[in-house]
Design a protein around this motif. Structure first.
Motif, PDB file in Angstrom:
ATOM      1  N   ASN A 195       0.820  -1.213   0.000  1.00 15.22           N
ATOM      2  CA  ASN A 195       0.000   0.000   0.000  1.00 15.22           C
ATOM      3  C   ASN A 195       0.855   1.265   0.000  1.00 15.22           C
ATOM      4  O   ASN A 195       0.561   2.216  -0.738  1.00 15.22           O
ATOM      5  CB  ASN A 195      -0.958   0.000   1.186  1.00 15.22           C
ATOM      6  CG  ASN A 195      -2.077  -1.000   1.020  1.00 15.22           C
ATOM      7  OD1 ASN A 195      -2.401  -1.426  -0.082  1.00 15.22           O
ATOM      8  ND2 ASN A 195      -2.673  -1.398   2.130  1.00 15.22           N
ATOM      9  N   PHE A 229       2.556   1.395  -3.502  1.00 13.35           N
ATOM     10  CA  PHE A 229       1.625   1.684  -4.593  1.00 13.35           C
ATOM     11  C   PHE A 229       1.211   3.152  -4.604  1.00 13.35           C
ATOM     12  O   PHE A 229       1.074   3.758  -5.656  1.00 13.35           O
ATOM     13  CB  PHE A 229       0.398   0.781  -4.504  1.00 13.35           C
ATOM     14  CG  PHE A 229      -0.476   0.839  -5.722  1.00 13.35           C
ATOM     15  CD1 PHE A 229       0.000   0.453  -6.962  1.00 13.35           C
ATOM     16  CD2 PHE A 229      -1.779   1.284  -5.630  1.00 13.35           C
ATOM     17  CE1 PHE A 229      -0.797   0.502  -8.090  1.00 13.35           C
ATOM     18  CE2 PHE A 229      -2.592   1.336  -6.755  1.00 13.35           C
ATOM     19  CZ  PHE A 229      -2.103   0.941  -7.987  1.00 13.35           C
ATOM     20  N   GLU A 230       1.021   3.739  -3.446  1.00  9.10           N
ATOM     21  CA  GLU A 230       0.662   5.152  -3.375  1.00  9.10           C
ATOM     22  C   GLU A 230       1.751   6.011  -4.022  1.00  9.10           C
ATOM     23  O   GLU A 230       1.464   6.923  -4.790  1.00  9.10           O
ATOM     24  CB  GLU A 230       0.453   5.569  -1.925  1.00  9.10           C
ATOM     25  CG  GLU A 230      -0.046   6.980  -1.772  1.00  9.10           C
ATOM     26  CD  GLU A 230      -0.362   7.326  -0.325  1.00  9.10           C
ATOM     27  OE1 GLU A 230      -0.013   8.442   0.070  1.00  9.10           O
ATOM     28  OE2 GLU A 230      -0.940   6.480   0.378  1.00  9.10           O
ATOM     29  N   GLU A 231       3.005   5.688  -3.744  1.00  9.45           N
ATOM     30  CA  GLU A 231       4.117   6.424  -4.352  1.00  9.45           C
ATOM     31  C   GLU A 231       4.236   6.112  -5.845  1.00  9.45           C
ATOM     32  O   GLU A 231       4.622   6.962  -6.633  1.00  9.45           O
ATOM     33  CB  GLU A 231       5.419   6.089  -3.642  1.00  9.45           C
ATOM     34  CG  GLU A 231       5.460   6.589  -2.213  1.00  9.45           C
ATOM     35  CD  GLU A 231       6.665   6.078  -1.441  1.00  9.45           C
ATOM     36  OE1 GLU A 231       7.482   5.313  -2.009  1.00  9.45           O
ATOM     37  OE2 GLU A 231       6.794   6.429  -0.258  1.00  9.45           O
ATOM     38  N   TYR A 232       3.893   4.892  -6.222  1.00 11.73           N
ATOM     39  CA  TYR A 232       3.946   4.483  -7.632  1.00 11.73           C
ATOM     40  C   TYR A 232       3.005   5.331  -8.478  1.00 11.73           C
ATOM     41  O   TYR A 232       3.314   5.677  -9.610  1.00 11.73           O
ATOM     42  CB  TYR A 232       3.566   3.001  -7.724  1.00 11.73           C
ATOM     43  CG  TYR A 232       3.527   2.440  -9.124  1.00 11.73           C
ATOM     44  CD1 TYR A 232       4.679   1.950  -9.723  1.00 11.73           C
ATOM     45  CD2 TYR A 232       2.334   2.366  -9.845  1.00 11.73           C
ATOM     46  CE1 TYR A 232       4.650   1.407 -11.003  1.00 11.73           C
ATOM     47  CE2 TYR A 232       2.305   1.832 -11.121  1.00 11.73           C
ATOM     48  CZ  TYR A 232       3.467   1.356 -11.694  1.00 11.73           C
ATOM     49  OH  TYR A 232       3.431   0.831 -12.959  1.00 11.73           O
ATOM     50  N   LEU A 233       1.848   5.680  -7.931  1.00 13.55           N
ATOM     51  CA  LEU A 233       0.841   6.424  -8.673  1.00 13.55           C
ATOM     52  C   LEU A 233       1.134   7.917  -8.798  1.00 13.55           C
ATOM     53  O   LEU A 233       0.531   8.584  -9.626  1.00 13.55           O
ATOM     54  CB  LEU A 233      -0.535   6.244  -8.022  1.00 13.55           C
ATOM     55  CG  LEU A 233      -1.148   4.865  -8.122  1.00 13.55           C
ATOM     56  CD1 LEU A 233      -2.463   4.832  -7.356  1.00 13.55           C
ATOM     57  CD2 LEU A 233      -1.343   4.442  -9.563  1.00 13.55           C
ATOM     58  N   GLU A 234       2.024   8.447  -8.001  1.00 15.14           N
ATOM     59  CA  GLU A 234       2.254   9.895  -7.982  1.00 15.14           C
ATOM     60  C   GLU A 234       2.459  10.512  -9.363  1.00 15.14           C
ATOM     61  O   GLU A 234       1.803  11.490  -9.695  1.00 15.14           O
ATOM     62  CB  GLU A 234       3.419  10.234  -7.062  1.00 15.14           C
ATOM     63  CG  GLU A 234       3.046  10.174  -5.605  1.00 15.14           C
ATOM     64  CD  GLU A 234       4.217  10.459  -4.691  1.00 15.14           C
ATOM     65  OE1 GLU A 234       5.330  10.759  -5.184  1.00 15.14           O
ATOM     66  OE2 GLU A 234       4.025  10.375  -3.480  1.00 15.14           O
ATOM     67  N   ALA A 271       1.538   9.523 -12.267  1.00 14.24           N
ATOM     68  CA  ALA A 271       0.331   9.397 -13.086  1.00 14.24           C
ATOM     69  C   ALA A 271      -0.639  10.519 -12.758  1.00 14.24           C
ATOM     70  O   ALA A 271      -1.434  10.932 -13.595  1.00 14.24           O
ATOM     71  CB  ALA A 271      -0.316   8.041 -12.865  1.00 14.24           C
ATOM     72  N   LEU A 272      -0.557  11.013 -11.542  1.00 10.76           N
ATOM     73  CA  LEU A 272      -1.446  12.086 -11.118  1.00 10.76           C
ATOM     74  C   LEU A 272      -0.857  13.467 -11.413  1.00 10.76           C
ATOM     75  O   LEU A 272      -1.574  14.452 -11.435  1.00 10.76           O
ATOM     76  CB  LEU A 272      -1.738  11.957  -9.622  1.00 10.76           C
ATOM     77  CG  LEU A 272      -2.354  10.614  -9.195  1.00 10.76           C
ATOM     78  CD1 LEU A 272      -2.477  10.562  -7.675  1.00 10.76           C
ATOM     79  CD2 LEU A 272      -3.700  10.393  -9.846  1.00 10.76           C
ATOM     80  N   ARG A 278       7.921   9.625 -16.404  1.00 15.89           N
ATOM     81  CA  ARG A 278       7.037   8.589 -15.842  1.00 15.89           C
ATOM     82  C   ARG A 278       7.642   7.208 -16.009  1.00 15.89           C
ATOM     83  O   ARG A 278       7.624   6.396 -15.082  1.00 15.89           O
ATOM     84  CB  ARG A 278       5.662   8.664 -16.497  1.00 15.89           C
ATOM     85  CG  ARG A 278       4.864   9.854 -16.074  1.00 15.89           C
ATOM     86  CD  ARG A 278       3.463   9.795 -16.667  1.00 15.89           C
ATOM     87  NE  ARG A 278       2.701  10.927 -16.220  1.00 15.89           N
ATOM     88  CZ  ARG A 278       2.001  11.719 -16.996  1.00 15.89           C
ATOM     89  NH1 ARG A 278       1.948  11.495 -18.295  1.00 15.89           N
ATOM     90  NH2 ARG A 278       1.325  12.730 -16.496  1.00 15.89           N
ATOM     91  N   TYR A 320       8.556   4.641 -13.026  1.00 15.90           N
ATOM     92  CA  TYR A 320       7.981   3.299 -12.901  1.00 15.90           C
ATOM     93  C   TYR A 320       9.058   2.230 -12.842  1.00 15.90           C
ATOM     94  O   TYR A 320       8.925   1.244 -12.118  1.00 15.90           O
ATOM     95  CB  TYR A 320       6.998   3.031 -14.034  1.00 15.90           C
ATOM     96  CG  TYR A 320       5.767   3.914 -13.976  1.00 15.90           C
ATOM     97  CD1 TYR A 320       5.177   4.251 -12.769  1.00 15.90           C
ATOM     98  CD2 TYR A 320       5.207   4.422 -15.131  1.00 15.90           C
ATOM     99  CE1 TYR A 320       4.058   5.068 -12.705  1.00 15.90           C
ATOM    100  CE2 TYR A 320       4.080   5.238 -15.084  1.00 15.90           C
ATOM    101  CZ  TYR A 320       3.520   5.559 -13.864  1.00 15.90           C
ATOM    102  OH  TYR A 320       2.410   6.360 -13.811  1.00 15.90           O
ATOM    103  N   LYS A 324      10.431   2.404  -9.356  1.00 19.37           N
ATOM    104  CA  LYS A 324       9.457   1.863  -8.403  1.00 19.37           C
ATOM    105  C   LYS A 324       9.407   0.337  -8.474  1.00 19.37           C
ATOM    106  O   LYS A 324       9.219  -0.329  -7.460  1.00 19.37           O
ATOM    107  CB  LYS A 324       8.070   2.463  -8.625  1.00 19.37           C
ATOM    108  CG  LYS A 324       7.980   3.957  -8.322  1.00 19.37           C
ATOM    109  CD  LYS A 324       8.515   4.340  -6.959  1.00 19.37           C
ATOM    110  CE  LYS A 324       7.621   3.907  -5.832  1.00 19.37           C
ATOM    111  NZ  LYS A 324       8.125   4.314  -4.514  1.00 19.37           N
TER     112      LYS A 324
END
Length: 104
Positions: free
Chosen positions: A21, A24-29, A31-32, A41, A45, A48
């Motif tokens: 968890n 994954f939160e850091e993985y999405l950064e 993308a946002l 990106r 990735y 990550k």
């Protein structure tokens, strides 16, 4: 977080879930983030993915091993194999391509 299939695997599951968890939160950064380039990106990735192996990979492997042993001990393995044969996983379909001017 839910418990594992087997009580002896639950501590490993909780440890893995927590690690995943956070990762994954850091993985999405990126993308946002609207200002990140495709190259930034992609590099993020890749970093990550390596980080996941370093931070969470060992506990994931331990948890998977525990679950596989529990499945064998409970005699569930033949049922899983039957399900895999009856409903095999298939490769996902490629993403749909947007229509071009010529295809309209």
């Amino acid at each position: 977080m839910a418990d594992s299939l087997s009580p002896e695997c639950t501590p490993l599951k909780h440890e893995y879930d927590s690690c995943f968890n956070v990762w994954f939160e850091e993985y999405l950064e990126p993308a946002l983030a609207t200002n990140a380039t495709k190259e930034q990106r992609t590099a993020h990735y890749q970093r990550k993915a390596e980080e996941f192996q370093t931070k969470c990979g060992k506990v994931y492997a331990e948890y998977q091993n525990c679950i596989q042993n529990a499945v064998k001990q409970r005699g569930i393995e033949p049922l899983l194999q039957q399900a895999r044969e009856e409903h095999p996983l298939r490769e996902p379909l490629p993403p749909a391509q947007p229509p071009t001017k010529d295809s309209k």
